[in-house]
Design a protein around this motif. Structure first.
Motif, PDB file in Angstrom:
ATOM      1  N   GLU A 594       0.825  -1.204   0.000  1.00  0.00           N
ATOM      2  CA  GLU A 594       0.000   0.000   0.000  1.00  0.00           C
ATOM      3  C   GLU A 594       0.858   1.251   0.000  1.00  0.00           C
ATOM      4  N   ALA A 595       1.995   1.203   0.721  1.00  0.00           N
ATOM      5  CA  ALA A 595       2.896   2.360   0.732  1.00  0.00           C
ATOM      6  C   ALA A 595       3.493   2.605  -0.647  1.00  0.00           C
ATOM      7  N   LYS A 596       3.837   1.531  -1.358  1.00  0.00           N
ATOM      8  CA  LYS A 596       4.378   1.683  -2.711  1.00  0.00           C
ATOM      9  C   LYS A 596       3.326   2.264  -3.653  1.00  0.00           C
ATOM     10  N   LEU A 597       2.108   1.755  -3.534  1.00  0.00           N
ATOM     11  CA  LEU A 597       1.033   2.283  -4.374  1.00  0.00           C
ATOM     12  C   LEU A 597       0.769   3.751  -4.062  1.00  0.00           C
ATOM     13  N   LYS A 598       0.854   4.115  -2.768  1.00  0.00           N
ATOM     14  CA  LYS A 598       0.662   5.504  -2.374  1.00  0.00           C
ATOM     15  C   LYS A 598       1.744   6.388  -2.981  1.00  0.00           C
ATOM     16  N   LEU A 599       2.964   5.873  -3.048  1.00  0.00           N
ATOM     17  CA  LEU A 599       4.074   6.633  -3.635  1.00  0.00           C
ATOM     18  C   LEU A 599       3.804   6.938  -5.105  1.00  0.00           C
ATOM     19  N   PHE A 600       3.305   5.947  -5.837  1.00  0.00           N
ATOM     20  CA  PHE A 600       2.981   6.167  -7.245  1.00  0.00           C
ATOM     21  C   PHE A 600       1.828   7.161  -7.387  1.00  0.00           C
ATOM     22  N   GLU A 601       0.827   7.072  -6.517  1.00  0.00           N
ATOM     23  CA  GLU A 601      -0.293   8.006  -6.583  1.00  0.00           C
ATOM     24  C   GLU A 601       0.165   9.435  -6.344  1.00  0.00           C
ATOM     25  N   ILE A 602       1.045   9.629  -5.361  1.00  0.00           N
ATOM     26  CA  ILE A 602       1.557  10.975  -5.070  1.00  0.00           C
ATOM     27  C   ILE A 602       2.343  11.503  -6.262  1.00  0.00           C
ATOM     28  N   HIS A 603       3.207  10.672  -6.828  1.00  0.00           N
ATOM     29  CA  HIS A 603       4.024  11.093  -7.972  1.00  0.00           C
ATOM     30  C   HIS A 603       3.145  11.507  -9.145  1.00  0.00           C
ATOM     31  N   ASN A 604       2.083  10.755  -9.402  1.00  0.00           N
ATOM     32  CA  ASN A 604       1.216  11.045 -10.543  1.00  0.00           C
ATOM     33  C   ASN A 604       0.324  12.253 -10.318  1.00  0.00           C
ATOM     34  N   ASP A 605       0.221  12.715  -9.070  1.00  0.00           N
ATOM     35  CA  ASP A 605      -0.658  13.840  -8.751  1.00  0.00           C
ATOM     36  C   ASP A 605       0.105  15.152  -8.610  1.00  0.00           C
ATOM     37  N   ILE A 606       1.426  15.120  -8.866  1.00  0.00           N
ATOM     38  CA  ILE A 606       2.257  16.322  -8.719  1.00  0.00           C
ATOM     39  C   ILE A 606       2.787  16.733 -10.080  1.00  0.00           C
ATOM     40  N   GLU A 607       2.512  17.940 -10.454  1.00  0.00           N
ATOM     41  CA  GLU A 607       3.018  18.473 -11.722  1.00  0.00           C
ATOM     42  C   GLU A 607       4.507  18.756 -11.609  1.00  0.00           C
ATOM     43  N   MET A 608       5.275  18.349 -12.625  1.00  0.00           N
ATOM     44  CA  MET A 608       6.732  18.545 -12.680  1.00  0.00           C
ATOM     45  C   MET A 608       7.439  17.846 -11.511  1.00  0.00           C
ATOM     46  N   CYS A 609       6.870  16.727 -11.084  1.00  0.00           N
ATOM     47  CA  CYS A 609       7.469  15.987  -9.967  1.00  0.00           C
ATOM     48  C   CYS A 609       8.769  15.327 -10.431  1.00  0.00           C
ATOM     49  N   PRO A 610       9.841  15.403  -9.637  1.00  0.00           N
ATOM     50  CA  PRO A 610      11.105  14.753 -10.020  1.00  0.00           C
ATOM     51  C   PRO A 610      10.908  13.248 -10.164  1.00  0.00           C
ATOM     52  N   PRO A 611      11.428  12.660 -11.215  1.00  0.00           N
ATOM     53  CA  PRO A 611      11.241  11.209 -11.405  1.00  0.00           C
ATOM     54  C   PRO A 611      11.843  10.383 -10.275  1.00  0.00           C
ATOM     55  N   ASN A 612      12.930  10.893  -9.677  1.00  0.00           N
ATOM     56  CA  ASN A 612      13.586  10.102  -8.637  1.00  0.00           C
ATOM     57  C   ASN A 612      12.816  10.097  -7.318  1.00  0.00           C
ATOM     58  N   LEU A 613      11.626  10.747  -7.274  1.00  0.00           N
ATOM     59  CA  LEU A 613      10.815  10.624  -6.071  1.00  0.00           C
ATOM     60  C   LEU A 613      10.377   9.168  -5.875  1.00  0.00           C
ATOM     61  N   VAL A 614      10.152   8.459  -6.983  1.00  0.00           N
ATOM     62  CA  VAL A 614       9.784   7.047  -6.910  1.00  0.00           C
ATOM     63  C   VAL A 614      11.064   6.227  -6.831  1.00  0.00           C
ATOM     64  N   ALA A 615      11.283   5.615  -5.692  1.00  0.00           N
ATOM     65  CA  ALA A 615      12.466   4.795  -5.462  1.00  0.00           C
ATOM     66  C   ALA A 615      12.073   3.575  -4.651  1.00  0.00           C
ATOM     67  N   SER A 616      12.815   2.497  -4.827  1.00  0.00           N
ATOM     68  CA  SER A 616      12.461   1.232  -4.176  1.00  0.00           C
ATOM     69  C   SER A 616      12.555   1.315  -2.660  1.00  0.00           C
TER      70      SER A 616
END
Length: 835
Positions: A594-616
């Motif tokens: 659920e935490a990983k899915l939440k990370l993807f949701e946050i990344h997809n909801d932020i304009e110009m979000c740095p790609p490296n926000l999503v990390a293992s």
């Protein structure tokens, strides 16, 4: 209608195809009315190499028997056409002439042909009652080059039906003959002027007869939610909802699980059918024959036990059949009266004798003998076969340990039967690509819903077999724990994928069911089958979520009734610990997923979000909405959102839905949905946070905190000040989480040293200025956009003192302050850093 014979003859090197008409002379073409000046028509007429004449009405050429004249008109709905048609001459439309000119062959029949939109189409009409309507449709079909038969024969290509019922309708549906509505004919006629247009193309498929076209349906006995949904489906599929008082009603649909008698006031000509007819119609996209789903009044299989016991006997075989059924139900009730059945989820429907009739001997709501072999394969080296149900026992003669074990075996058999039902009744039919109407789910959706069930099904089937073998070969020193331990590793591997995505799968199932009536109807039909025990797919799919906790309780009870000196005591303890560890592992794995899915949701909801926000390695910890009191990020008074992760702090600005779209018109609704909620400002490494400042509460200062930041590349500290604006999380809770996370990054255990408390005047903070500053900021932006002067929005001559102070600090928290305040603020920051 008699078949027409065709004769192919050649007149003056021109091929003429005649249908039941003898040639009367050399062919000639007469262009009538405005077609005399139509270049396209004149050019097409010349391609036949025959004389071409023109006329306003064509009347002067009607009686000329020296030529076989073809009259070409631009319209078949004019007085000129009516007069020529009465004269019995050969009539063609402009589109028909142009198409015939392609191969140089003149085709004529006894009927006028305006175009070839329905060329090669052979129709049969059914269900129409108004003569003038039938005549109109018949003429249009003939004008478009089609033909009509009285009965369905091998050459018929389409059935034109008024409603979704009747023998011809069922015949066409059985043999996959397209069944069209009268709108199809009118839509084809609307394309009459288009050369090459055909009514048999895919674009005309939308005019197929709807499922309940012109049927008047009465729904009786359904729950309010189902009633409303079914009424919507009736309307969407061309039918009409009506009541029992309507003598023109065509169908009365009864909920056969609650209604036991046919309503006395049913319309005399209406078909009285079961709910299965309705859902089968939706799933198959065509109503099946009503004779297959007729409601049988006083059908014993649909009565509750009380109704069965109190129903009057009737002479003959029917009475004997009821008597045998009563004896069977009573026998089952006596066998199970001393044992507790597995609890079933609450159902809105009451139980029926149909449910009891499908109870297996172990008290299961599902009959595992109906679809699977009733005996297990014998163990290696043994010729004995083990039944697929626990042995019949008298629970009063069993020990407490054996009674609980018997309950474990029964619930395991019931659970495997549920998995069997999901597999055979629902999953396998959905995977059949040759199903009528095409697949209801694609391969990806099938995998998402059912893909994680096979490992669970496999391991529990094998465990059930071992438990049944032990139950039929019970000895006092039998080891139950060893069987559980044998499969514990497989359980640990099988359950997490299903549990982790269960909520997402359930949401997807609800979405597909609401959007696809055929799939929803399929699930309704499956739910009413005895194998599913009157339970919906969602109710069945929740059983794997409940199974391990249930096993844990039963194993614990068995352990309580097992002597400590028994060899099985240690094995049961280990099995119970293993089941609990599996449950703990599943819960931990679910939280991580659920935490990983939440990370993807946050990344997809932020304009110009740095790609490296999503990390293992990154995990989401907390989120708070704040108002900025400094100018370090966006601006004083701006609303920001802080996303706290285990190693970084993502700072975003909340966006307005209308930032990118000035006016939310209908054309922009889709774009509004795709607008992201936040805009990226800064992603701060938690290792750069040197101090976290908790600003003490005062009358004018609430929920304020500050962060002192200094990275290795920065020479000076930066001060970020915020005020918390949400109620679901307190400032102390967020600051504790932040301090603990920062301490973990620094590999320190002195969490309390990262947090200091200060009075607001040390940093010249006053939250009452924020709203005024925010109003000023909006006014400045408005004035900039419209070209107006700021003085028109605000009068600075009468500004309150707090607004003046806000204006003086809006550019920088320290840059424009008096020297004393500036020094005090700088000293405070230095002192904090020194701490």
């Amino acid at each position: 209608m008699a078949e027409q014979t065709q004769t192919c003859i050649v007149l003056n090197d021109v091929t003429v195809v005649s249908q039941d008409i003898e040639p009367c002379g050399d062919p000639r073409i007469c262009l009538v009315g405005s077609l005399a000046d139509d270049a396209e028509t004149v050019e097409a007429a010349k391609k036949f190499n025959v004389p071409v004449v023109t006329s306003e009405t064509g009347e002067e050429y009607v009686s000329d028997s020296a030529f076989c004249t073809y009259f070409v008109l631009s319209d078949f709905e004019s007085p000129v056409f009516e007069e020529l048609d009465k004269a019995g001459v050969r009539l063609l439309g402009k589109p028909a002439l142009i198409e015939l000119s392609g191969n140089g062959v003149l085709t004529y029949t006894r009927r006028p042909v305006f175009c070839h939109v329905m060329k090669d189409a052979i129709l049969v009409f059914t269900g129409f009652r108004k003569k003038n309507e039938v005549c109109r449709l018949l003429k249009l079909v003939h004008y478009m080059g089609g033909s009509v038969k009285n009965e369905i024969i091998d050459t018929v290509t389409h059935l034109l039906a008024y409603s979704s019922t009747g023998e011809k309708y069922q015949y066409a549906n059985t043999f996959n003959i397209p069944i069209m509505s009268e709108d199809w004919v009118h839509a084809a006629w609307a394309h009459r002027d288009e050369v090459g247009a055909r009514a048999t193309t895919d674009t005309m498929a939308k005019y197929k007869l709807k499922v309940f076209q012109n049927l008047r349906i009465v729904l009786v006995g359904f729950q309010e939610e189902d009633q409303s949904q079914m009424e919507d489906l009736v309307t969407q599929n061309g039918g009409f909802n009506t009541t029992l008082e309507d003598q023109q009603a065509t169908h009365v649909v009864l909920e056969d699980q609650t209604v036991t008698e046919k309503p006395p006031d049913c319309p005399p000509k209406a078909h009285v059918v079961k709910a299965e007819w309705f859902w089968t119609s939706i799933q198959m996209e065509a109503p099946p024959s009503e004779t297959l789903h007729l409601f049988e009044e006083l059908n014993a299989s649909m009565l509750s036990p009380r109704q069965m016991f109190s129903s009057p006997s009737t002479p003959g075989s029917r009475s004997r059949r009821r008597k045998r059924l009563r004896e069977t139900v009573q026998h089952l009730a006596q066998d199970d009266s001393s044992s507790a059945l597995p609890s079933a989820p609450a159902s809105k429907r009451r139980s029926s004798a149909g449910d009891l009739a499908f109870l297996s001997a172990d008290g299961s709501f599902l009959d595992d003998t109906a679809s699977t072999p009733n005996r297990l394969a014998p163990p290696s080296g043994s010729s004995e076969q083990i039944p697929l149900s626990p042995p019949p026992v008298d629970l009063r003669q069993l020990s407490a340990r054996q009674r609980v074990f018997h309950e474990l075996v029964k619930t395991e058999c019931n659970y495997v039967s549920i998995l069997d039902a999901i597999e055979k009744v629902i999953k396998v039919p959905l995977e059949n690509n040759s199903q009528s109407g095409g697949p209801m789910l694609d391969s990806q959706e099938l995998r998402y819903i059912f893909g994680n069930l096979p490992p669970i099904h496999t391991v529990h089937t094998r465990m059930r077999d071992d438990l049944l073998h032990l139950a039929h070969n019970w000895t006092p020193d039998a080891s139950i724990g060893e069987i559980i331990l044998k499969y514990s590793t497989e359980l640990e591997k099988a359950y997490p994928p299903f549990i982790n995505f269960f909520e997402n799968m359930k949401e997807m199932l609800q979405k597909i069911s609401s959007e696809r009536p055929r799939f929803h109807a399929f699930l309704k039909i499956a739910q009413n089958k005895p194998e599913c025990g009157r339970q919906s797919l969602q109710e069945l799919l929740i059983r794997p979520v409940q199974r391990l906790p249930s096993m844990s309780l039963l194993i614990g009870d068995i352990l309580k009734h097992t002597e400590k000196t028994s060899p099985d005591h240690v094995a049961l303890e280990q099995a119970l610990d293993k089941i609990k560890s599996v449950m703990t592992f599943i819960n931990d794995d679910k939280r991580k997923t659920e935490a990983k899915l939440k990370l993807f949701e946050i990344h997809n909801d932020i304009e110009m979000c740095p790609p490296n926000l999503v990390a293992s390695h990154r995990m989401h910890m907390s989120k708070v909405d704040v108002t900025e009191l400094s100018d370090s990020c966006s601006g004083r008074g701006d609303t920001l959102t802080l996303f706290l992760f285990n190693d970084v702090l993502e700072i975003c600005k909340k966006k307005s839905k209308y930032n990118s779209i000035k006016s939310p018109s209908r054309a922009n609704l889709h774009a509004l949905k795709s607008i992201k909620t936040y805009k990226h400002l800064e992603m701060m490494n938690l290792a750069h946070i040197k101090r976290i400042v908790d600003i003490r509460e005062t009358e004018d200062c609430h929920n304020v905190f500050a962060l002192i930041i200094r990275s290795n590349q920065e020479l000076k500290e930066r001060l970020f000040t915020f005020t918390l604006i949400q109620d679901d999380i307190t400032k102390s809770t967020f600051l504790k989480t932040l301090c603990r996370t920062v301490a973990n990054i620094a590999c320190r255990n002195d969490v309390e040293n990262f947090l200091v408390s200060m009075d607001p005047h040390h940093l010249d903070i006053e939250t009452s200025d924020v709203s005024l500053t925010n109003a000023l900021s909006k006014a400045l932006k408005f004035a900039t956009r419209t070209g107006r002067k700021v003085s028109r929005a605000f009068s600075f001559n009468k500004s309150p003192s707090k607004l003046k102070r806000a204006v003086s600090t809006v550019m920088s928290p320290f840059g424009t302050l008096p020297q004393q305040s500036s020094m005090r603020g700088a000293t405070s920051v230095n002192n904090l850093a020194a701490h």
